[in-house]
Design a protein around this motif. Structure first.
Motif, PDB file in Angstrom:
ATOM      1  N   PRO A 263      -7.115 -13.793  -9.526  1.00 42.35           N
ATOM      2  CA  PRO A 263      -8.451 -13.251  -9.805  1.00 42.35           C
ATOM      3  C   PRO A 263      -8.907 -12.319  -8.690  1.00 42.35           C
ATOM      4  O   PRO A 263      -8.411 -12.370  -7.562  1.00 42.35           O
ATOM      5  N   ALA A 264      -9.890 -11.489  -9.012  1.00 39.77           N
ATOM      6  CA  ALA A 264     -10.361 -10.479  -8.068  1.00 39.77           C
ATOM      7  C   ALA A 264     -10.856 -11.085  -6.765  1.00 39.77           C
ATOM      8  O   ALA A 264     -10.603 -10.536  -5.683  1.00 39.77           O
ATOM      9  N   ASP A 265     -11.547 -12.230  -6.819  1.00 45.45           N
ATOM     10  CA  ASP A 265     -12.101 -12.798  -5.591  1.00 45.45           C
ATOM     11  C   ASP A 265     -11.001 -13.250  -4.638  1.00 45.45           C
ATOM     12  O   ASP A 265     -11.135 -13.132  -3.414  1.00 45.45           O
ATOM     13  N   ILE A 266      -9.902 -13.754  -5.185  1.00 45.95           N
ATOM     14  CA  ILE A 266      -8.778 -14.162  -4.336  1.00 45.95           C
ATOM     15  C   ILE A 266      -8.124 -12.933  -3.723  1.00 45.95           C
ATOM     16  O   ILE A 266      -7.800 -12.907  -2.521  1.00 45.95           O
ATOM     17  N   ARG A 267      -7.935 -11.888  -4.518  1.00 47.95           N
ATOM     18  CA  ARG A 267      -7.304 -10.682  -3.999  1.00 47.95           C
ATOM     19  C   ARG A 267      -8.156 -10.032  -2.902  1.00 47.95           C
ATOM     20  O   ARG A 267      -7.622  -9.515  -1.923  1.00 47.95           O
ATOM     21  N   VAL A 268      -9.458 -10.080  -3.050  1.00 46.22           N
ATOM     22  CA  VAL A 268     -10.347  -9.546  -2.014  1.00 46.22           C
ATOM     23  C   VAL A 268     -10.171 -10.332  -0.720  1.00 46.22           C
ATOM     24  O   VAL A 268     -10.128  -9.765   0.387  1.00 46.22           O
ATOM     25  N   ASN A 269     -10.030 -11.644  -0.830  1.00 44.38           N
ATOM     26  CA  ASN A 269      -9.859 -12.496   0.343  1.00 44.38           C
ATOM     27  C   ASN A 269      -8.518 -12.250   1.036  1.00 44.38           C
ATOM     28  O   ASN A 269      -8.361 -12.564   2.228  1.00 44.38           O
ATOM     29  N   GLU A 270      -7.559 -11.696   0.299  1.00 47.53           N
ATOM     30  CA  GLU A 270      -6.225 -11.456   0.844  1.00 47.53           C
ATOM     31  C   GLU A 270      -6.057 -10.055   1.432  1.00 47.53           C
ATOM     32  O   GLU A 270      -5.018  -9.763   2.035  1.00 47.53           O
ATOM     33  N   VAL A 271      -7.067  -9.204   1.269  1.00 44.91           N
ATOM     34  CA  VAL A 271      -6.921  -7.804   1.655  1.00 44.91           C
ATOM     35  C   VAL A 271      -6.573  -7.643   3.129  1.00 44.91           C
ATOM     36  O   VAL A 271      -5.730  -6.811   3.508  1.00 44.91           O
ATOM     37  N   HIS A 272      -7.181  -8.428   4.014  1.00 45.17           N
ATOM     38  CA  HIS A 272      -6.908  -8.260   5.447  1.00 45.17           C
ATOM     39  C   HIS A 272      -5.445  -8.532   5.768  1.00 45.17           C
ATOM     40  O   HIS A 272      -4.838  -7.846   6.602  1.00 45.17           O
ATOM     41  N   LEU A 273      -4.853  -9.521   5.102  1.00 46.83           N
ATOM     42  CA  LEU A 273      -3.445  -9.818   5.344  1.00 46.83           C
ATOM     43  C   LEU A 273      -2.555  -8.760   4.688  1.00 46.83           C
ATOM     44  O   LEU A 273      -1.531  -8.357   5.260  1.00 46.83           O
ATOM     45  N   GLU A 274      -2.935  -8.305   3.490  1.00 40.80           N
ATOM     46  CA  GLU A 274      -2.169  -7.239   2.837  1.00 40.80           C
ATOM     47  C   GLU A 274      -2.132  -5.991   3.728  1.00 40.80           C
ATOM     48  O   GLU A 274      -1.092  -5.336   3.861  1.00 40.80           O
ATOM     49  N   ARG A 275      -3.257  -5.657   4.352  1.00 38.43           N
ATOM     50  CA  ARG A 275      -3.301  -4.478   5.210  1.00 38.43           C
ATOM     51  C   ARG A 275      -2.396  -4.649   6.434  1.00 38.43           C
ATOM     52  O   ARG A 275      -1.706  -3.716   6.846  1.00 38.43           O
ATOM     53  N   ARG A 276      -2.412  -5.839   6.997  1.00 39.36           N
ATOM     54  CA  ARG A 276      -1.559  -6.080   8.164  1.00 39.36           C
ATOM     55  C   ARG A 276      -0.082  -6.026   7.779  1.00 39.36           C
ATOM     56  O   ARG A 276       0.743  -5.494   8.534  1.00 39.36           O
ATOM     57  N   VAL A 277       0.247  -6.548   6.614  1.00 42.61           N
ATOM     58  CA  VAL A 277       1.627  -6.469   6.127  1.00 42.61           C
ATOM     59  C   VAL A 277       2.033  -5.009   5.946  1.00 42.61           C
ATOM     60  O   VAL A 277       3.149  -4.608   6.305  1.00 42.61           O
ATOM     61  N   SER A 278       1.135  -4.196   5.402  1.00 37.18           N
ATOM     62  CA  SER A 278       1.429  -2.768   5.238  1.00 37.18           C
ATOM     63  C   SER A 278       1.686  -2.100   6.578  1.00 37.18           C
ATOM     64  O   SER A 278       2.560  -1.232   6.699  1.00 37.18           O
ATOM     65  N   GLU A 279       0.944  -2.489   7.605  1.00 37.78           N
ATOM     66  CA  GLU A 279       1.155  -1.921   8.934  1.00 37.78           C
ATOM     67  C   GLU A 279       2.536  -2.289   9.473  1.00 37.78           C
ATOM     68  O   GLU A 279       3.243  -1.450  10.043  1.00 37.78           O
ATOM     69  N   ILE A 280       2.897  -3.556   9.296  1.00 41.72           N
ATOM     70  CA  ILE A 280       4.187  -4.020   9.817  1.00 41.72           C
ATOM     71  C   ILE A 280       5.342  -3.347   9.083  1.00 41.72           C
ATOM     72  O   ILE A 280       6.270  -2.814   9.706  1.00 41.72           O
ATOM     73  N   ILE A 281       5.316  -3.370   7.766  1.00 41.51           N
ATOM     74  CA  ILE A 281       6.389  -2.742   6.994  1.00 41.51           C
ATOM     75  C   ILE A 281       6.367  -1.227   7.201  1.00 41.51           C
ATOM     76  O   ILE A 281       7.413  -0.584   7.291  1.00 41.51           O
ATOM     77  N   GLY A 282       5.169  -0.662   7.296  1.00 42.91           N
ATOM     78  CA  GLY A 282       5.056   0.783   7.478  1.00 42.91           C
ATOM     79  C   GLY A 282       5.705   1.281   8.750  1.00 42.91           C
ATOM     80  O   GLY A 282       6.147   2.433   8.831  1.00 42.91           O
ATOM     81  N   ALA A 283       5.778   0.440   9.777  1.00 35.85           N
ATOM     82  CA  ALA A 283       6.404   0.829  11.042  1.00 35.85           C
ATOM     83  C   ALA A 283       7.926   0.786  10.967  1.00 35.85           C
ATOM     84  O   ALA A 283       8.605   1.310  11.861  1.00 35.85           O
ATOM     85  N   MET A 284       8.476   0.169   9.947  1.00 38.39           N
ATOM     86  CA  MET A 284       9.928   0.111   9.770  1.00 38.39           C
ATOM     87  C   MET A 284      10.419   1.443   9.212  1.00 38.39           C
ATOM     88  O   MET A 284       9.650   2.272   8.749  1.00 38.39           O
ATOM     89  N   ARG A 285      11.729   1.631   9.257  1.00 42.44           N
ATOM     90  CA  ARG A 285      12.328   2.845   8.716  1.00 42.44           C
ATOM     91  C   ARG A 285      13.225   2.502   7.542  1.00 42.44           C
ATOM     92  O   ARG A 285      13.605   1.338   7.357  1.00 42.44           O
ATOM     93  N   MET A 286      13.575   3.517   6.769  1.00 40.06           N
ATOM     94  CA  MET A 286      14.353   3.285   5.557  1.00 40.06           C
ATOM     95  C   MET A 286      15.419   4.368   5.391  1.00 40.06           C
ATOM     96  O   MET A 286      15.153   5.566   5.524  1.00 40.06           O
ATOM     97  N   LEU A 287      16.630   3.909   5.146  1.00 37.36           N
ATOM     98  CA  LEU A 287      17.720   4.758   4.676  1.00 37.36           C
ATOM     99  C   LEU A 287      17.898   4.500   3.192  1.00 37.36           C
ATOM    100  O   LEU A 287      17.523   3.434   2.694  1.00 37.36           O
ATOM    101  N   TRP A 288      18.494   5.422   2.482  1.00 35.36           N
ATOM    102  CA  TRP A 288      18.670   5.231   1.039  1.00 35.36           C
ATOM    103  C   TRP A 288      19.994   5.843   0.596  1.00 35.36           C
ATOM    104  O   TRP A 288      20.596   6.658   1.296  1.00 35.36           O
ATOM    105  N   LEU A 289      20.435   5.422  -0.550  1.00 36.65           N
ATOM    106  CA  LEU A 289      21.721   5.856  -1.091  1.00 36.65           C
ATOM    107  C   LEU A 289      21.559   6.112  -2.581  1.00 36.65           C
ATOM    108  O   LEU A 289      21.036   5.275  -3.309  1.00 36.65           O
ATOM    109  N   ASP A 290      21.979   7.278  -3.021  1.00 39.64           N
ATOM    110  CA  ASP A 290      21.918   7.638  -4.437  1.00 39.64           C
ATOM    111  C   ASP A 290      23.052   6.928  -5.178  1.00 39.64           C
ATOM    112  O   ASP A 290      24.231   7.224  -4.977  1.00 39.64           O
ATOM    113  N   VAL A 291      22.692   5.949  -6.025  1.00 36.21           N
ATOM    114  CA  VAL A 291      23.665   5.225  -6.848  1.00 36.21           C
ATOM    115  C   VAL A 291      23.079   5.207  -8.262  1.00 36.21           C
ATOM    116  O   VAL A 291      22.296   4.327  -8.612  1.00 36.21           O
ATOM    117  N   SER A 292      23.447   6.191  -9.060  1.00 39.01           N
ATOM    118  CA  SER A 292      22.717   6.474 -10.295  1.00 39.01           C
ATOM    119  C   SER A 292      23.471   6.099 -11.564  1.00 39.01           C
ATOM    120  O   SER A 292      23.242   6.700 -12.614  1.00 39.01           O
TER     121      SER A 292
END
Length: 402
Positions: A263-292
């Motif tokens: 529900p919306a109220d639970i998701r609102v309560n989780e926003v601070h942790l979601e933002r911190r997770v985005s910061e942590i993952i956002g600092a990582m780097r990514m390689l990729w491979l085309d396998v189509s």
């Protein structure tokens, strides 16, 4: 009848609290644990202090061994552990001891009288002989031959992509292949070494229409810095580990990871942790491979993902590859598999890789070179999915009669 593997603890331990699986760090323990995971889906640790321990139990470092216990104390330990075993094992189950006599002798008579089959793959071998025997059981020679080639291929991919993209800077406007694999890298340790900590793909079900960017974007989160961990298991893992690492109770959310929607109220309560997770993952780097090649469970993406995760997790557990160091956030995970494997993955961990996967990986990296022709059809060995069951049977046969 089922096999339950029992692995002896070790004197050499990590310097901080950890899941039991990752607490002990001696070569004998690491090799024994990998062999046990190959043998059985049910693995427990025999701890001198804590008795019968689940791999995911959180333990602090301690100093205690059966060798230094009195005969009375060893008998009391044996009684306690024997009764704990009969709580998790059924009569006629086979108990497979990856331990020396110190940890099996106090249990043998009690368990045999109650109908359990007992097996001792390490026998009465000396320490050196145990290490050598486990090396054979684990296929470590093949692993050591495969790993350097894999590392060189990934270094080549990194050079082609100039070190990859920082995840926070990834967007749908960039040139992504429609389907492919991705490799998340983190810089860890005092030397800031870059190491792969997640391998992922998508479109491994028939008819799937998800794209590589679809998958990456769910992990990265929104442009506003939030995101949804219910759409990304990677985000869920990072959030759980973060909530354990932070002392502030505000980071600990009972709702985190519960359900596929909220529900919306639970998701609102989780926003601070979601933002911190985005910061942590956002600092990582990514390689990729085309396998189509076409979507499906037998796609080349599924083939490469399984083998690469298997290779890295086995090498990390054995210590033959540079693992994330003690400060890596994944060590705080409540799931022992993440800390023990050094990967933010759960599927395909400790799978024994087929060396020929390197040829497939190299061909796809060749196709990433400027001016090269793309690969548009499957090139993985035909019937590779059928080989998996045979590999598992062959692994069990290694233990037969030992």
């Amino acid at each position: 009848m089922a096999d339950i593997a029992l692995v002896a603890c070790a004197k050499t331990k990590a310097s901080r609290s950890s899941t039991a699986a990752a607490l002990y760090v001696s070569a004998l323990y690491r090799k024994s644990l990998l062999a046990a995971l190959d043998r059985s889906k049910s693995v427990y640790i025999l701890s001198a202090k804590h008795g019968l321990v689940e791999l995911g139990a959180r333990l602090d470092p301690y100093e205690m061994t059966l060798k230094h216990m009195s005969a009375v104390s060893r008998k009391a330990w044996g009684d306690r552990v024997s009764h704990a075993i009969i709580e998790i094992a059924k009569p006629r189950d086979r108990l497979v001891f990856f331990s020396g006599a110190d940890y099996s002798r106090p249990l043998r008579d009690f368990l045999r009288l109650r109908g359990y089959g007992l097996e001792f793959p390490l026998g009465d071998r000396s320490l050196g002989e145990r290490l050598s025997h486990l090396r054979k059981l684990n296929g470590e020679a093949e692993l050591e031959a495969t790993l350097p080639h894999f590392i060189k291929l990934m270094q080549r991919l990194s050079r082609l992509q100039k070190g990859g993209r920082q995840i926070s800077e990834c967007s749908g406007r960039q040139d992504w292949p429609e389907r492919g694999l991705y490799f998340v890298t983190e810089t860890v340790g005092p030397k800031r070494n870059s190491t792969i900590t997640r391998v992922g793909t998508h479109a491994v079900s028939l008819g799937s229409r998800t794209t590589l960017w679809d998958r990456i974007s769910t992990h990265r989160g929104t442009n506003l810095g939030a995101g949804s961990h219910r759409s990304s298991i990677f985000r869920a893992h990072v959030g759980r580990a973060l909530s354990r690492s932070e002392k502030d109770a505000a980071w600990s959310l009972d709702s985190w990871g519960v359900g596929q929607s909220a529900p919306a109220d639970i998701r609102v309560n989780e926003v601070h942790l979601e933002r911190r997770v985005s910061e942590i993952i956002g600092a990582m780097r990514m390689l990729w491979l085309d396998v189509s090649d076409a979507p499906g469970p037998r796609s080349d993406r599924a083939y490469l993902e399984r083998n690469i995760i298997g290779l890295l997790s086995r090498a990390n557990l054995l210590g033959t590859k540079r693992q994330p160091n003690a400060d890596w956030l994944g060590n705080e995970s409540s799931d022992w598999r993440i800390a023990a494997s050094g990967l933010w993955n759960l599927d395909h961990l400790f799978y024994r890789p087929a060396p020929e996967f390197l040829g497939v990986l190299e061909a796809y990296i060749d196709a990433m070179e400027p001016g090269a022709s793309p690969i548009t059809h499957s090139i993985a060995p035909s019937g590779w999915g059928d080989v998996i069951a045979n590999q598992e049977k062959e692994q069990l046969n290694l233990f037969a009669g030992r």
